[in-house]
Design an enzyme around this catalytic site. Structure first.
Site, short mmCIF file in Angstrom:
data_model
loop_
_atom_site.label_atom_id
_atom_site.label_comp_id
_atom_site.label_asym_id
_atom_site.label_seq_id
_atom_site.Cartn_x
_atom_site.Cartn_y
_atom_site.Cartn_z
N ARG A 72 55.66 31.29 -23.77
CA ARG A 72 55.53 32.32 -22.75
C ARG A 72 56.52 33.42 -23.11
O ARG A 72 57.45 33.21 -23.89
CB ARG A 72 55.84 31.76 -21.37
CG ARG A 72 57.26 31.26 -21.27
CD ARG A 72 57.54 30.50 -19.99
NE ARG A 72 58.97 30.27 -19.89
CZ ARG A 72 59.50 29.22 -19.28
NH1 ARG A 72 58.73 28.31 -18.70
NH2 ARG A 72 60.79 29.08 -19.21
N ASN A 108 39.32 23.19 -21.77
CA ASN A 108 38.53 22.30 -22.63
C ASN A 108 37.28 22.97 -23.17
O ASN A 108 36.66 22.45 -24.08
CB ASN A 108 38.16 21.01 -21.88
CG ASN A 108 37.33 21.28 -20.65
OD1 ASN A 108 37.48 22.32 -20.00
ND2 ASN A 108 36.45 20.35 -20.31
N ASN A 163 6.11 7.46 9.80
CA ASN A 163 5.07 8.43 9.50
C ASN A 163 5.60 9.85 9.46
O ASN A 163 4.99 10.72 8.86
CB ASN A 163 3.94 8.33 10.53
CG ASN A 163 3.25 6.98 10.45
OD1 ASN A 163 2.99 6.47 9.36
ND2 ASN A 163 2.98 6.38 11.59
N LYS A 179 5.43 10.06 0.19
CA LYS A 179 6.20 9.35 1.23
C LYS A 179 6.99 8.14 0.71
O LYS A 179 8.14 7.96 1.12
CB LYS A 179 5.28 8.92 2.38
CG LYS A 179 6.04 8.26 3.51
CD LYS A 179 5.31 8.28 4.85
CE LYS A 179 4.10 7.42 4.87
NZ LYS A 179 3.56 7.26 6.25
N LEU A 183 0.85 -1.19 0.00
CA LEU A 183 0.00 0.00 0.00
C LEU A 183 0.88 1.24 0.00
O LEU A 183 1.72 1.42 0.89
CB LEU A 183 -0.90 0.03 1.24
CG LEU A 183 -1.68 -1.27 1.54
CD1 LEU A 183 -2.60 -1.05 2.74
CD2 LEU A 183 -2.47 -1.73 0.32
N GLU A 189 -7.67 0.72 16.14
CA GLU A 189 -6.80 1.84 15.77
C GLU A 189 -6.69 2.81 16.94
O GLU A 189 -7.61 2.95 17.74
CB GLU A 189 -7.37 2.56 14.54
CG GLU A 189 -7.18 1.78 13.27
CD GLU A 189 -5.73 1.39 13.07
OE1 GLU A 189 -4.89 2.28 12.84
OE2 GLU A 189 -5.42 0.18 13.14
N GLY A 206 -8.85 4.84 2.93
CA GLY A 206 -8.36 3.99 4.02
C GLY A 206 -7.60 2.77 3.52
O GLY A 206 -7.65 2.43 2.32
N ARG A 208 1.99 13.47 7.63
CA ARG A 208 2.87 13.75 8.77
C ARG A 208 4.33 13.95 8.36
O ARG A 208 5.14 14.43 9.14
CB ARG A 208 2.76 12.61 9.81
CG ARG A 208 1.39 12.57 10.50
CD ARG A 208 1.12 11.23 11.20
NE ARG A 208 0.63 10.20 10.28
CZ ARG A 208 0.24 8.98 10.65
NH1 ARG A 208 0.32 8.63 11.93
NH2 ARG A 208 -0.19 8.11 9.76
C1 UD1 Z 1 -1.47 1.51 9.92
C2 UD1 Z 1 -2.46 0.52 10.58
C3 UD1 Z 1 -2.09 0.39 12.05
C4 UD1 Z 1 -0.66 -0.06 12.19
C5 UD1 Z 1 0.30 0.85 11.42
C6 UD1 Z 1 1.68 0.20 11.42
C7 UD1 Z 1 -4.64 0.69 9.48
C8 UD1 Z 1 -5.99 1.27 9.53
N1 UD1 Z 1 -3.80 1.03 10.45
O1 UD1 Z 1 -1.65 2.76 10.55
O2 UD1 Z 1 -2.94 -0.56 12.66
O3 UD1 Z 1 -0.31 -0.08 13.56
O4 UD1 Z 1 -0.13 1.01 10.07
O5 UD1 Z 1 2.63 1.01 10.80
O6 UD1 Z 1 -4.34 -0.05 8.57
N2 UD1 Z 1 -2.67 4.02 2.39
C9 UD1 Z 1 -3.22 3.90 1.14
N3 UD1 Z 1 -4.48 4.34 0.92
C10 UD1 Z 1 -5.23 4.92 1.90
C11 UD1 Z 1 -4.66 5.04 3.18
C12 UD1 Z 1 -3.37 4.58 3.41
O7 UD1 Z 1 -2.59 3.39 0.22
O8 UD1 Z 1 -6.37 5.28 1.61
C13 UD1 Z 1 -1.30 3.53 2.60
C14 UD1 Z 1 -0.35 4.63 3.00
O9 UD1 Z 1 0.31 5.15 1.86
C15 UD1 Z 1 0.64 3.90 3.91
C16 UD1 Z 1 -0.16 2.77 4.48
O10 UD1 Z 1 -1.32 2.64 3.68
O11 UD1 Z 1 1.73 3.38 3.18
C17 UD1 Z 1 -0.54 2.96 5.94
O12 UD1 Z 1 -1.24 4.17 6.08
P1 UD1 Z 1 -0.97 5.09 7.34
O13 UD1 Z 1 -1.88 6.24 7.26
O14 UD1 Z 1 0.47 5.35 7.48
O15 UD1 Z 1 -1.48 4.12 8.52
P2 UD1 Z 1 -1.02 4.13 10.02
O16 UD1 Z 1 -1.70 5.22 10.73
O17 UD1 Z 1 0.45 4.07 10.11
CA CA Z 2 2.10 4.32 8.68
#
Ligand code: UD1
Ligand code: CA
Length: 456
Positions: free
Chosen positions: A441, A387, A228, A23, A9, A156, A79, A16
């Site tokens: 020279r 050069n 993050n 990221k 993902l 969460e 999400g 952040r």
């Molecule tokens: C997430 C987990 C949390 C875990 C933590 C570990 C969920 C809801 N939460 O939280 O339980 O402890 O990782 O590091 O899964 N992303 C998408 N599409 C979206 C949202 C997010 O692709 O719509 C991707 C982001 O780019 C990222 C990853 O998912 O790479 C995680 O998203 P992030 O917002 O960082 O989740 P955390 O709050 O870290």
């Molecule tokens: Ca994360």
């Protein structure tokens, strides 16, 4: 059909990080975070390797040249559960196991993925959830277990009450699922939580309630940390650097005077008995041979350095090939596809797009651009190849054993023949035949008694 696939993902905004750069492209020991994740998955041979992109999708996709990656776009960031579901099309008809993680968890090693997959298959689980015990679990989803120790669900942080917030077992977003069980469970998610998002973590509760087998695997909290913000990025960089430097010392047999202050990218290889001083940066696809000395505050990027070579304090060497027994620096700058022959010595000058032969002495403040230097030539202090004529870069050729006097200017294009001499301070505009002396020279004139008369 392959038995194993993966989903990473990487579509979120990374708010952040406070950055215009997506990221997944933030670098860790010189490489984008996402490429660390893909590199750790690769040895397990997942096919396809699906990466979910969204924010900055084009920028992310175009940074990578990975033929085995299938890019899937999540148009709206609703999400992590919604993001995982965006892989549905890429994995249509896939019925094997799927490893799932995020682009911001870059330190997981292949060995750990092997352990997770092994456990998942041994126990015939529908889902395997990696967890870790954090001293400070802030930011992680908390793992809720029942009295018998079975994982029930993940809460969460935003949805925690006082009791669940106090739990220190975190979900680290490293999973293995049976693909059909995952995609079935994803259809049941509802965004009825504090953030109004579809949480991938809710899949756990869905599967448990459907009496499917969900098992936990405990991991080292440092290895599975999520990034993050920039403070976590810096912390991860330190952890990864520690891992790379230990490998340099224990596997390659390299002496690091101060491992805390040595910066080596993951793909660098080093020969035995090489010694590296503090502040050195070895970047990109660099190879350093045996018995080399890399001085303090040296930068070497995308280079091949031969055995027994000494790169002294403050030198910068980029995209170049350096032979054996060479001495470079202090304060040399060698760049843009230059090559330096065996036993050559380059002092604090600059060498650009040039090829120096063997046993060349070029020790003091010279500039060699677009130049070919023959074996055993001597380049005097402050000698310059001119050069650039304002429009084009022109070549200079200096033959074997030629002697270029101090402060000479060689106006390119020009050739200095084999064994020829160029007198100090000459401006050379014509080719010099082999074994000739070039004087270019003003002749010196001494006026007897001039100073005494002047002072009167
Ligand atoms: C997430 C987990 C949390 C875990 C933590 C570990 C969920 C809801 N939460 O939280 O339980 O402890 O990782 O590091 O899964 N992303 C998408 N599409 C979206 C949202 C997010 O692709 O719509 C991707 C982001 O780019 C990222 C990853 O998912 O790479 C995680 O998203 P992030 O917002 O960082 O989740 P955390 O709050 O870290
Ligand atoms: Ca994360």
């Amino acid at each position: 059909m392959a038995e194993l696939a993966s989903i990473v993902l990487a579509a979120g905004q990374g708010k952040r990080m406070k950055s215009a750069l997506p990221k997944p492209l933030h670098r860790l020991c010189g490489k984008p975070m996402l490429s660390h994740v893909l590199a750790a998955l690769r040895p397990l041979g997942p096919q396809p390797q699906v990466v979910i992109i969204g924010v900055g999708a084009e920028q992310v996709r175009s940074t990578f040249d990975e033929p085995d990656v299938v890019w899937a776009v999540q148009e709206q960031q609703l999400g992590t559960g919604h993001a995982a579901a965006s892989a549905r099309e890429a994995l249509a008809d896939f019925t094997g196991d799927v490893l799932v993680t995020c682009a911001d968890i870059p330190l997981v090693r292949s060995e750990t993925w092997e352990r997770v997959l092994g456990e998942h298959r041994k126990q015939g689980a529908a889902a395997t959830i990696v967890t870790a015990l954090f001293r400070d679990p802030t930011g992680y989803g908390r793992v809720i277990r029942d009295e018998s120790g079975q994982v029930r669900r993940i809460v969460e942080e935003a949805d925690c009450d006082e009791i669940t917030r106090g739990l220190n077992e975190g979900n680290v977003s490293v999973y293995c699922f049976s693909a059909p069980a995952l995609f079935e469970a994803l259809t049941k998610l509802r965004p009825d939580n504090e953030q109004g998002e579809y949480y991938l973590t809710d899949v756990v509760e869905v599967l448990v309630e459907a009496r499917q087998k969900v098992i936990p695997v405990l991991a080292d909290p440092d290895e599975v940390m999520g990034i993050n913000d920039r403070a976590q990025l810096a912390h991860a960089e330190r952890l990864l650097r520690g891992r790379i430097n230990r490998r340099a010392m224990l596997e390659y047999g390299v002496t690091l005077i101060d491992p805390e202050a040595t910066y080596i990218d993951p793909e660098v290889t080093l020969g035995c008995d090489t010694v590296i001083y503090p502040g050195a940066v070895l970047a990109g696809a660099t190879t350093v041979g045996e018995n080399c000395t890399i001085g303090a505050h040296v930068l070497i990027e995308d280079c091949e350095i031969g055995n027994g070579t000494n790169v002294r304090h403050g030198s910068v060497v980029r995209e170049s090939v350096v032979g054996e027994g060479v001495t470079i620096g202090p304060f040399a700058h060698i760049r843009d596809h230059s090559s330096i022959g065996n036993d050559t010595r380059v002092g604090g000058g600059e060498v650009v797009r040039s090829k120096l032969g063997e046993r060349v002495n070029d020790l003091h403040f010279s500039y060699l651009g677009d130049t070919t230097v023959g074996d055993g030539a001597n380049i005097g202090a402050g000698a310059i190849t001119c050069n650039y004529d304002g429009r084009r870069k022109n070549p200079t050729v200096i033959g074997d054993g030629a002697f270029i006097g101090s402060d000479a200017c060689l106006i390119a294009p020009v050739t200095i023949g084999r064994g020829a001499y160029v007198a100090a301070g000459s401006v050379v505009t014509k080719d010099v035949p082999p074994e000739a002396l070039a004087l270019g020279r003003a002749r010196q004139e001494n006026k007897e008694d001039w100073a005494r008369r002047f002072k009167k």
